[in-house]
Design an enzyme around this catalytic site. Structure first.
Site, PDB file in Angstrom:
ATOM      1  N   GLY A 177       2.428   2.457  10.670  1.00  0.00           N
ATOM      2  CA  GLY A 177       3.377   3.403  10.543  1.00  0.00           C
ATOM      3  C   GLY A 177       4.194   3.878  11.755  1.00  0.00           C
TER       4      GLY A 177
ATOM      5  N   ASN B 114       0.833  -1.306   0.167  1.00  0.00           N
ATOM      6  CA  ASN B 114      -0.104  -0.082  -0.033  1.00  0.00           C
ATOM      7  C   ASN B 114       1.089   1.250   0.122  1.00  0.00           C
ATOM      8  OD1 ASN B 114      -1.779   1.988   0.389  1.00  0.00           O
ATOM      9  ND2 ASN B 114      -2.451   1.420   2.630  1.00  0.00           N
TER      10      ASN B 114
ATOM     11  N   GLU C 261      -6.759   5.221   7.638  1.00  0.00           N
ATOM     12  CA  GLU C 261      -6.465   6.718   7.444  1.00  0.00           C
ATOM     13  C   GLU C 261      -7.810   7.241   6.690  1.00  0.00           C
ATOM     14  OE1 GLU C 261      -2.486   5.802   5.341  1.00  0.00           O
ATOM     15  OE2 GLU C 261      -1.942   5.331   7.446  1.00  0.00           O
TER      16      GLU C 261
ATOM     17  N   SER D  68       3.087  -1.946  10.431  1.00  0.00           N
ATOM     18  CA  SER D  68       4.476  -2.376  10.547  1.00  0.00           C
ATOM     19  C   SER D  68       5.090  -3.473  10.214  1.00  0.00           C
ATOM     20  CB  SER D  68       5.109  -1.612  11.910  1.00  0.00           C
ATOM     21  OG  SER D  68       4.416  -0.300  12.297  1.00  0.00           O
TER      22      SER D  68
ATOM     23  N   LYS E 295       0.164   4.352  -0.464  1.00  0.00           N
ATOM     24  CA  LYS E 295      -0.445   5.470  -0.005  1.00  0.00           C
ATOM     25  C   LYS E 295      -0.076   6.719  -0.594  1.00  0.00           C
ATOM     26  CE  LYS E 295      -0.099   3.417   4.831  1.00  0.00           C
ATOM     27  NZ  LYS E 295      -0.064   3.353   6.172  1.00  0.00           N
TER      28      LYS E 295
ATOM     29  N   GLU F  84      -5.838  -4.406  10.432  1.00  0.00           N
ATOM     30  CA  GLU F  84      -4.651  -3.502  10.837  1.00  0.00           C
ATOM     31  C   GLU F  84      -4.858  -2.685  11.974  1.00  0.00           C
ATOM     32  OE1 GLU F  84      -2.798  -2.331   6.964  1.00  0.00           O
ATOM     33  OE2 GLU F  84      -4.405  -1.142   7.042  1.00  0.00           O
TER      34      GLU F  84
ATOM     35  N   GLY G 228       4.916   1.180   4.468  1.00  0.00           N
ATOM     36  CA  GLY G 228       6.236   1.696   4.403  1.00  0.00           C
ATOM     37  C   GLY G 228       7.394   0.752   3.896  1.00  0.00           C
TER      38      GLY G 228
ATOM     39  N   HIS H  89      -9.516   1.815   4.551  1.00  0.00           N
ATOM     40  CA  HIS H  89      -8.329   1.869   5.535  1.00  0.00           C
ATOM     41  C   HIS H  89      -8.417   2.694   6.659  1.00  0.00           C
ATOM     42  CE1 HIS H  89      -4.157   2.722   6.485  1.00  0.00           C
ATOM     43  NE2 HIS H  89      -3.829   1.918   6.209  1.00  0.00           N
TER      44      HIS H  89
HETATM   45  P1  PGA Z   1       2.725   0.302   7.518  1.00  0.00           P
HETATM   46  O1  PGA Z   1       1.241   0.520   6.820  1.00  0.00           O
HETATM   47  O2  PGA Z   1       3.234  -0.974   7.061  1.00  0.00           O
HETATM   48  O3  PGA Z   1       3.491   1.555   7.018  1.00  0.00           O
HETATM   49  O4  PGA Z   1       2.358   0.282   8.983  1.00  0.00           O
HETATM   50  C1  PGA Z   1       0.362  -0.300   6.603  1.00  0.00           C
HETATM   51  C2  PGA Z   1      -0.930  -0.013   6.232  1.00  0.00           C
HETATM   52  O5  PGA Z   1      -1.253   1.144   6.510  1.00  0.00           O
HETATM   53  O6  PGA Z   1      -1.295  -0.563   5.180  1.00  0.00           O
END
Ligand code: PGA
Length: 253
Positions: free
Chosen positions: A176, A8, A97, A215, A10, A170, A237, A95
């Protein structure tokens, strides 16, 4: 068990990022040997170019959101049909976010997931609790509540068919942050989700893949992806570089 590894991206990456996807695509045959399907969900601006660049390699692409309607007066929005037209196979829906930044409710998430199915895309429906909710002992109730409100109504118990959707657990506090849910936390939540899916949608519900996200990287992926009920990972990330993404693939036994 086959696994699904989804990057992803983003709001990261210009068109030049397509070359990263092309390099990741070179590992698709190795992934296929391990029964791992690879996908990258880039920003919408790169989706068409990326889909063309990786066509036929085994690396799939996806969108990060879609509108519930197929077309119309919705300035700035993108429909599921448009993502499909740009070459996507998947779309991330709900998601955390987006639930936070765009106030997406479960009902909106459900309408978007239905739109994805209508367009022939596989929705990756995301759920997860906040740190406060986990500390209050509410994590499972929150996640099951999100699922009950977000899964497309067409996947009712009557047809018992939950095939064609993917879920992603998640925990918001792990996204993140470098904080990863522990293997027992992940396994017990995924088990609870499968129990809910089995009860609601029968055996196909029980077989719905559940990705873990939050993460994930090359160091922790091995221990997370071997757990029962974990069907793969949704990676932010660490999916932004060829090395980061392939380390996760290599960590999958
Ligand atoms: P992250 O993001 O691996 O950077 O924690 C995962 C996600 O939001 O799908």
């Amino acid at each position: 068990m086959p696994k699904l590894l989804v990057g992803n991206w983003k709001m990261n990456g210009l068109q030049a990022g397509v070359s990263i996807a092309a390099q990741i695509a070179a590992a698709a045959p190795k992934a296929a040997d391990k029964e791992v399907t690879l996908a990258i969900c880039p920003p919408a601006t790169s989706l068409a170019a990326m889909s063309i660049a990786v066509a036929g390699t085994g690396l799939a692409t996806g969108g990060q959101d879609c509108h519930a309607k197929p077309s119309g007066a919705h300035t700035g929005d993108i429909s599921a049909e448009m993502l499909k037209d740009a070459g996507a196979s998947y779309v991330i829906i709900g998601h955390s976010e987006r639930r936070a930044d765009h106030h997406e409710s479960n009902a909106m998430v459900r309408a978007k997931a239905e739109a994805a199915l209508r367009a022939g895309l596989i929705p990756i429906i995301c759920v997860g609790e906040t740190r406060v909710q986990r500390e209050a002992g509410e994590a499972e109730a929150v996640v099951i509540g999100q699922l009950s409100g977000s899964i497309p109504a067409s996947l009712g118990a009557s047809d018992g068919d939950a095939a064609g959707i993917v879920l992603a657990y998640e925990p918001v506090w792990a996204i993140g942050t470098g904080l990863v849910a522990s293997p027992p936390e992940v396994e017990s939540m995924h088990q609870a989700i499968h129990a809910f899916m089995a009860k609601s949608f029968g055996p196909t519900g029980a077989a719905t893949p559940i990705l873990y996200g939050g993460s994930v990287n090359g160091d922790n992926a091995g221990s997370l992806l071997k757990l029962n009920h974990v069907g793969g990972a949704l990676v932010g990330g660490a999916s932004l570089t060829v090395d980061g993404f392939l380390k996760i693939l290599n960590a999958i036994a």
